[in-house]
Design a protein around this motif. Structure first.
Motif, short mmCIF file in Angstrom:
data_model
loop_
_atom_site.label_atom_id
_atom_site.label_comp_id
_atom_site.label_asym_id
_atom_site.label_seq_id
_atom_site.Cartn_x
_atom_site.Cartn_y
_atom_site.Cartn_z
N ASN A 331 67.50 -62.92 34.28
CA ASN A 331 66.73 -63.98 34.94
C ASN A 331 65.23 -63.75 34.77
N GLN A 332 64.80 -63.57 33.54
CA GLN A 332 63.42 -63.17 33.30
C GLN A 332 62.40 -64.21 33.74
N ASP A 333 62.70 -65.48 33.54
CA ASP A 333 61.74 -66.50 33.94
C ASP A 333 61.60 -66.58 35.46
N LEU A 334 62.71 -66.47 36.18
CA LEU A 334 62.64 -66.45 37.64
C LEU A 334 61.90 -65.21 38.12
N ALA A 335 62.16 -64.09 37.45
CA ALA A 335 61.46 -62.85 37.81
C ALA A 335 59.96 -63.02 37.63
N ALA A 336 59.56 -63.66 36.54
CA ALA A 336 58.15 -63.90 36.28
C ALA A 336 57.53 -64.80 37.35
N GLU A 337 58.27 -65.81 37.75
CA GLU A 337 57.77 -66.69 38.81
C GLU A 337 57.57 -65.93 40.11
N TRP A 338 58.55 -65.07 40.44
CA TRP A 338 58.41 -64.31 41.69
C TRP A 338 57.19 -63.41 41.63
N ILE A 339 56.98 -62.77 40.51
CA ILE A 339 55.84 -61.86 40.38
C ILE A 339 54.53 -62.63 40.53
N ASN A 340 54.45 -63.81 39.92
CA ASN A 340 53.23 -64.58 40.06
C ASN A 340 53.02 -65.02 41.51
N ASP A 341 54.09 -65.41 42.19
CA ASP A 341 53.97 -65.77 43.60
C ASP A 341 53.50 -64.58 44.45
N PHE A 342 53.91 -63.39 44.05
CA PHE A 342 53.58 -62.19 44.82
C PHE A 342 52.18 -61.68 44.52
N THR A 343 51.70 -61.89 43.29
CA THR A 343 50.42 -61.30 42.87
C THR A 343 49.35 -62.35 42.62
N ASP A 344 49.59 -63.60 43.03
CA ASP A 344 48.58 -64.62 42.81
C ASP A 344 47.38 -64.41 43.73
N THR A 345 46.42 -65.30 43.68
CA THR A 345 45.20 -65.14 44.46
C THR A 345 45.48 -64.99 45.95
N LYS A 346 46.39 -65.79 46.46
CA LYS A 346 46.73 -65.71 47.87
C LYS A 346 47.39 -64.38 48.21
N GLY A 347 48.29 -63.94 47.33
CA GLY A 347 48.95 -62.65 47.54
C GLY A 347 47.98 -61.49 47.52
N GLN A 348 47.02 -61.55 46.58
CA GLN A 348 46.00 -60.51 46.51
C GLN A 348 45.14 -60.49 47.76
N GLN A 349 44.84 -61.68 48.28
CA GLN A 349 44.06 -61.75 49.51
C GLN A 349 44.79 -61.07 50.65
N GLY A 350 46.10 -61.28 50.72
CA GLY A 350 46.90 -60.61 51.74
C GLY A 350 46.89 -59.11 51.59
N LEU A 351 46.95 -58.62 50.37
CA LEU A 351 46.91 -57.18 50.12
C LEU A 351 45.55 -56.60 50.48
N MET A 352 44.50 -57.34 50.18
CA MET A 352 43.16 -56.91 50.56
C MET A 352 43.05 -56.77 52.07
N GLY A 353 43.72 -57.68 52.78
CA GLY A 353 43.71 -57.61 54.24
C GLY A 353 44.41 -56.39 54.78
N LYS A 354 45.22 -55.75 53.94
CA LYS A 354 45.91 -54.52 54.32
C LYS A 354 45.12 -53.27 53.91
N GLY A 355 43.92 -53.49 53.35
CA GLY A 355 43.08 -52.36 52.97
C GLY A 355 43.20 -51.95 51.53
N ASN A 356 43.83 -52.79 50.69
CA ASN A 356 44.00 -52.47 49.28
C ASN A 356 42.92 -53.11 48.43
N LEU A 357 42.76 -52.63 47.22
CA LEU A 357 41.90 -53.29 46.25
C LEU A 357 42.72 -54.33 45.50
N PRO A 358 42.11 -55.47 45.16
CA PRO A 358 42.83 -56.48 44.38
C PRO A 358 42.95 -56.07 42.93
N ASN A 359 43.74 -56.82 42.17
CA ASN A 359 43.95 -56.47 40.76
C ASN A 359 42.92 -57.08 39.83
#
Length: 434
Positions: A331-359
């Protein structure tokens, strides 16, 4: 980089790394995360480390919900692993037809798997902020000119010292240059005495030592004609190693055979003024469980960008993780979609809120304006990464760099001899697939 689990000590500032996705190695059939395609799959399986499970489960759920909204009825299954267990389980499952669809990898772990063809190639243009990925993270997901991963989040090393100890030695500001740093450390060392470490820097911490090599213009290894060759004997590398050795000799008065695994615990004992470490370590030392100074650490820790002997900021190793899509995923295409949903701008903002650096550099720029994150964000701008050679995993497993550094610091070998021996050992394995 294989990270220690830090959730248990409740540290707010954790820095790690990211993950990648992929598909066929043909350029016209890469996995992408940009658009939803119809799929007959009923579920996908995502492997993450316990860092995500314990520290930002709501971000994982948000990515799940976003994918299911595009594919009603789809189920996202998660399995969580501690870092020491993950790769053995992954190696076993990759030999079967039960491979997960997404797997989180430490960024230096990626190289061997990419070289073996275990992960699918991706089209980075399908993922948010790929044009602005941090250089050190982009290197971690790139092999032989192709991309096999998506940066997730990063860890940068910074300098931290105790302002009370510095002030007692007559130092009231943080240093901006190497000359200022060594001058200040000289004052602290003289004030505190020979049994005190003005700078506690574990000898076997090769991430720190190699930063001196790259600061001097050197490298662990260089590629030419498709082959890698260790380059620690090059004049620039020798210059960097010598600067590191001199600092160790002057300011490090702890056990010269130790690595960095318990540095935050040692720092909490109050017998050193400064550490150069990932941003979570100093706050961890200040935790009441580890602070043996009577609470002095909590109010006296000051962070600053580590200056290098070159006159610039010391280049940092960006630790972290990559999310990858096993080639055997159905399910490579679905996997790619999930990764983009997890690491997109909004996801990075959430990680930054946890004290992480964005990608990516775009969002990293916003952290520079925040005093709480400015130092770490600035440090991340100049980074280096390990050689993306097929045998790099073996180099790490053999502890070649750690042994070289210990032999230098303890006086067992000269810098030149230790570098020569390390080059010989690395050259035997660096071009051989694990």
């Amino acid at each position: 980089m294989k990270r220690k689990l830090i959730a248990a000590i409740g540290v707010a500032v954790m820095i790690t790394g990211i993950a990648a996705c992929g598909s066929s190695k043909k350029d016209d059939n890469k996995a992408g995360g940009g658009s939803a395609a119809k799929s007959s799959a009923s579920s996908i399986t995502v492997w993450l480390t316990v860092d995500a499970q314990h520290n930002w489960p709501e971000l994982v759920k948000a990515a799940d919900d976003a994918l299911v909204a595009k594919h009603p009825g789809l189920k996202v299954n998660h399995e969580y692993y501690a870092w020491p267990d993950k790769n053995a389980k992954l190696d076993a499952v990759l030999a079967t037809d039960k491979a997960p669809d997404v797997v989180e990898m430490g960024n230096t772990e990626m190289v061997a798997y990419m070289a073996e063809g275990a992960f699918a190639q991706i089209d980075p243009s399908k993922f948010d902020n790929s044009a602005a990925w941090l250089d050190g993270l982009k290197q971690s997901v790139t092999y032989d000119g192709q991309v096999y991963g998506v940066p997730y989040y990063a860890a940068a090393r910074i300098a931290t010292w105790r302002k009370d100890i510095a002030a007692a030695a007559g130092v009231t500001t943080t240093p901006k240059t190497w000359t200022e740093l060594t001058g200040d450390l000289d004052k602290i060392q003289a004030k505190e005495g020979a049994k005190f470490s003005a700078w506690y820097q574990p000898t076997r911490d090769w991430y720190a030592a190699m930063s001196f090599v790259y600061d001097a213009g050197g490298a662990i290894a260089k590629q030419s004609g498709g082959q890698w060759k260790s380059s620690l004997e090059d004049p620039a590398a020798i210059q960097g190693l010598t600067a590191w050795k001199n600092a160790e000799a002057k300011y490090m008065h702890g056990d010269l055979t130790k690595d960095e695994s318990d540095r935050y615990i040692v720092y909490g004992q109050g017998k050193s003024a400064m550490i150069y470490a990932p941003g979570w370590e100093a706050p961890s030392a200040a935790d009441p469980k580890f602070d043996k100074t009577g609470g002095k650490l909590k109010t006296n820790l000051v962070n600053f960008v580590m200056p290098g002997p070159s006159g610039k900021a010391l280049p940092v190793f960006l630790g972290g993780s990559d999310l990858a899509i096993p080639t055997k995923s159905k399910n490579q295409d679905l996997a790619a979609e999930w990764i983009n949903d997890f690491t997109d701008t909004k996801g990075q903002q959430g990680l930054m809120g946890k004290g992480n650096l964005p990608n990516n550099n775009t969002q990293l720029a916003t952290l520079k304006a925040d005093p709480a994150s400015a130092v770490t964000a600035q440090a991340a701008e100049i980074s280096w990464f390990v050689p993306t050679a097929p045998g790099w995993g073996t180099v790490e497993k053999q502890n070649t760099l750690q042994d070289m550094l210990q032999s230098i610091a303890t006086g067992k070998k000269s810098v030149q001899q230790a570098a020569k021996d390390a080059d010989a050992a690395i050259d035997k394995v660096i071009n051989v697939k694990n």
